[in-house]
Each structure stands twice: as C-alpha cells, then as structure tokens.
Design an enzyme around this catalytic site. Structure first.
Site, PDB file in Angstrom:
ATOM      1  N   ARG A 235       0.831  -1.193   0.179  1.00  0.00           N
ATOM      2  CA  ARG A 235       0.104   0.043  -0.057  1.00  0.00           C
ATOM      3  C   ARG A 235       0.735   1.139   0.025  1.00  0.00           C
ATOM      4  O   ARG A 235       1.842   1.327   0.648  1.00  0.00           O
ATOM      5  CB  ARG A 235      -0.935   0.175   1.263  1.00  0.00           C
ATOM      6  CG  ARG A 235      -2.275  -0.843   1.161  1.00  0.00           C
ATOM      7  CD  ARG A 235      -3.033  -0.689  -0.014  1.00  0.00           C
ATOM      8  NE  ARG A 235      -4.221  -1.473  -0.136  1.00  0.00           N
ATOM      9  CZ  ARG A 235      -4.328  -2.420  -0.835  1.00  0.00           C
ATOM     10  NH1 ARG A 235      -3.254  -2.933  -1.591  1.00  0.00           N
ATOM     11  NH2 ARG A 235      -5.497  -3.058  -0.730  1.00  0.00           N
ATOM     12  N   GLU A 264      -2.370   7.526  -5.040  1.00  0.00           N
ATOM     13  CA  GLU A 264      -2.739   6.948  -6.351  1.00  0.00           C
ATOM     14  C   GLU A 264      -4.110   6.961  -6.725  1.00  0.00           C
ATOM     15  O   GLU A 264      -4.495   6.948  -8.027  1.00  0.00           O
ATOM     16  CB  GLU A 264      -2.263   5.540  -6.192  1.00  0.00           C
ATOM     17  CG  GLU A 264      -3.057   4.446  -5.467  1.00  0.00           C
ATOM     18  CD  GLU A 264      -2.708   3.302  -5.500  1.00  0.00           C
ATOM     19  OE1 GLU A 264      -3.560   2.317  -6.050  1.00  0.00           O
ATOM     20  OE2 GLU A 264      -1.528   2.754  -5.228  1.00  0.00           O
ATOM     21  N   HIS A 296      -0.212  -0.257  -9.903  1.00  0.00           N
ATOM     22  CA  HIS A 296      -1.198  -1.036  -9.152  1.00  0.00           C
ATOM     23  C   HIS A 296      -1.656  -2.299  -9.939  1.00  0.00           C
ATOM     24  O   HIS A 296      -2.703  -2.555  -9.892  1.00  0.00           O
ATOM     25  CB  HIS A 296      -2.222  -0.428  -8.375  1.00  0.00           C
ATOM     26  CG  HIS A 296      -2.735  -0.837  -7.116  1.00  0.00           C
ATOM     27  ND1 HIS A 296      -3.022  -0.238  -6.050  1.00  0.00           N
ATOM     28  CD2 HIS A 296      -2.982  -2.111  -6.673  1.00  0.00           C
ATOM     29  CE1 HIS A 296      -3.400  -0.864  -5.033  1.00  0.00           C
ATOM     30  NE2 HIS A 296      -3.321  -2.120  -5.747  1.00  0.00           N
TER      31      HIS A 296
END
Length: 341
Positions: A235, A264, A296
């Site tokens: 994360r 993000e 991601h």
C-alpha cells in the site's frame, strides 16, 4: 440480491459476470469511484462492491446506510479505505477477499527487482533504437545478497521462498512471526533496526494501518544500508514519498520500485496520457532513472481476478442467505500489524 459495483473496468465486469453464473446476483456496474459525492448512486442497493481506491469514510457510509445499503463487499484484501468503526455504527457489514493469488503479487515484486537491478527498461528501449551499448546497464548478482522482508504473511512468505531460490539470505520483521518463514533456509527474524541496517533489498508486504502508516520515513531511511533497493507492492501509504525522494537524491536509496503510491487514487487505473499530471511528487519520482513505477498491477493476473470474483460473490451470497461469512472484518477484530497480507 442487487449489487452496485463501483470503479468498474472492463475486466471487472468480465470476471464478475462469469463468476455470477453460480450466484445469480443482480449486478449493476458503475465506472465512478465511491466517495461522498457518488454515494447517492447506491440508493436502493443492499450491497455495494468496492475496490482499493473507493472511499468509504464516515460520511459516505452514512449516506449508504440511509439509502438501504447493508453490506460492503471489498474485492481486495486491504481495507484501509473503509472506516470500520463508522460501518459498525450504521450497521453495515464489511467483507473482503483475504487471499486471491498471493503468487501474483510476489512474482510482480520479483519482476520489479530484476527490472531495477538489470536495467531492463533501459535495455529494451536502447535495442529498439538500435543502441547496443552496455554502458549504464551494470547490475549485481542477487545470489548472496540480503533481502529484508517486512510482513511475512501469505505474499511475504511466497516472495521469501522465491528469493531463497535466487540464493539470497532472508531477514524478516513481523509482529506475528510465521513458522513457515523460519523454516526457509538462510532466513531469520530480527528487529526492524537490524533489518534496515543489513538489507541490500527491502520489500514491504504489510497492510496499511495506523501503526504502519509512513513506516518508511526519514528516520527509518537513515537507518538503511546506503544504496538500498526499496520495493513496495503493498500500500502506498507505507511510504513517506517526500522522505523517499530525499533519500534518492542523497543516494541513501539506490533503487526504488513501487506498484502503489500514497496519492494513487487520483492517478492509477485511468488513462491520463492526454493530461498534465498535477502531482509534483509523482512527477519527480518519474524523473529519476533509478525508479520504476507500475500502476497497481501486481494483482493483475487471470488467476487472481477469477479468485477475487468467486470470493466476492460467495461473500455476498453468504450475507444474502444469512450464513456466517469467514471473510467479514470488524473494527473490534484484532488484525496482525504485519502478517495479514
């Protein structure tokens, strides 16, 4: 049961519809992210399905509850984007996908390491331009290097096994030691300070919780081995971006590979190629030659998407039928600070 799916991409619809053949839920797909402004779109839906950058804070949850939502189904393992205390207060249950394909994320982590070490991104572009020079492409052997792993749950453990296969020594840090990690050859648990001081490669595999927010900061960076390779596929909020940028500039951080970024939600999963990105920190990271960023995508394999869809819909069916759901998460539930990923 009527289910509204936020942050829908083409692949979400493809895999959820395929898995829904066995469940027969009424799925409605929406492209917008869930937040305070879009929560009203879920009116009349008892179930809401969210992804990592949807925001289920107290205000959003209050709107959802007022409009009839009774369960939030996360199609992810992480749940830092949901205020669990607020969810309990408005009697909304939260379920997640605790394990879909830990191999996908672990393998992507190794890919980032190889990409950075052997400068594969530079080599690919050079050869396409008919430039066959090796200058600037020098790497190092992974064999014999020390890899520090923060978080030795499912993903961290698989990553450890892969790096052991490369002939690396392994240092682990976890609030809840995993016997399977200790059984891997050339591996041992140490205090965080010892791991930071000795790791040639440092990889993060822990959840984002208040205790782990900005785990990588100015203080911990200063404790690291000069020139360390830092990898984050967990994360974005685990890393203080400004501190990392300073560490790159000073050479304390020699390589950075990230699949996640703390801001993000305004960038990833969208095509922004025709826009000017306003995030100065992100733009600065992109300017460094020793930084590789992916958007991601570590989870993004067919195996993982199939597993996510199956588990998500199974969770919803359990709720609809009044069955206990093993994947429910509650604010009062004790969660391992490190090893739950």
């Amino acid at each position: 049961m009527k289910v509204v799916v936020f942050s829908t991409k083409k692949y979400d619809r493809q895999f959820l519809e395929a898995a829904n053949v066995d469940h027969n839920h009424e799925l409605v797909f929406l492209e917008p992210q869930l937040n305070e402004l879009t929560a009203s779109l879920a009116e009349g839906f008892p179930a809401v399905c969210l992804f990592v950058n949807d925001i289920a804070n107290a205000q959003t949850l209050a709107t959802l509850a007022a409009n009839g939502t009774r369960v939030i189904a996360l199609r992810s393992a992480g749940f830092n984007n949901v205020d669990l205390h607020a969810a309990a207060a408005v009697e909304i249950k939260v379920v997640r996908v605790p394990a879909y394909s830990p191999y996908a994320v672990a393998e992507h982590t190794v890919g980032l390491i190889l990409m950075l070490n052997r400068k594969l991104y530079r080599a690919y572009n050079r050869v396409r331009d008919d430039n066959f020079s090796l200058d600037g492409l020098l790497g190092f052997n992974l064999h014999g290097r020390t890899v520090g792993i923060i978080g030795t749950g499912k993903i961290g453990l698989i990553f450890a096994r892969i790096m052991h296969g490369f002939g690396c020594s392994l240092l682990g840090y976890d609030a809840y030691p995993n016997p399977e990690f200790e059984a891997i050859g050339a591996s041992r648990y140490v205090e965080l300070s010892e791991l930071l001081e000795n790791a040639d490669i440092l990889s993060l595999h822990c959840p984002l919780l208040p205790e782990t927010h900005h785990l990588i900061n100015a203080n911990t960076i200063n404790q690291m081995k000069p020139g360390v390779m830092l990898i984050n596929t967990s994360r974005g909020g685990l890393i203080d971006t400004k501190a990392v940028i300073k560490g790159i500039k000073t050479g304390q951080i020699g390589y950075l590979g990230i699949d996640v970024y703390e801001q993000e939600d305004n960038l990833f999963f969208e095509d922004l190629s025709d826009t000017v990105i306003q995030d100065d920190a992100f733009q600065q990271l992109q300017s460094f030659s020793n930084v590789v960023i992916t958007a991601h995508q570590a989870f993004f394999t067919r195996d993982a998407l199939e597993s996510i869809a199956r588990t998500t819909l199974s969770n919803l069916t359990d709720f609809e039928q009044g069955h206990p759901c093993a994947n429910e998460i509650k604010a009062t539930k004790k969660v391992a600070v490190m090893g739950s990923v």
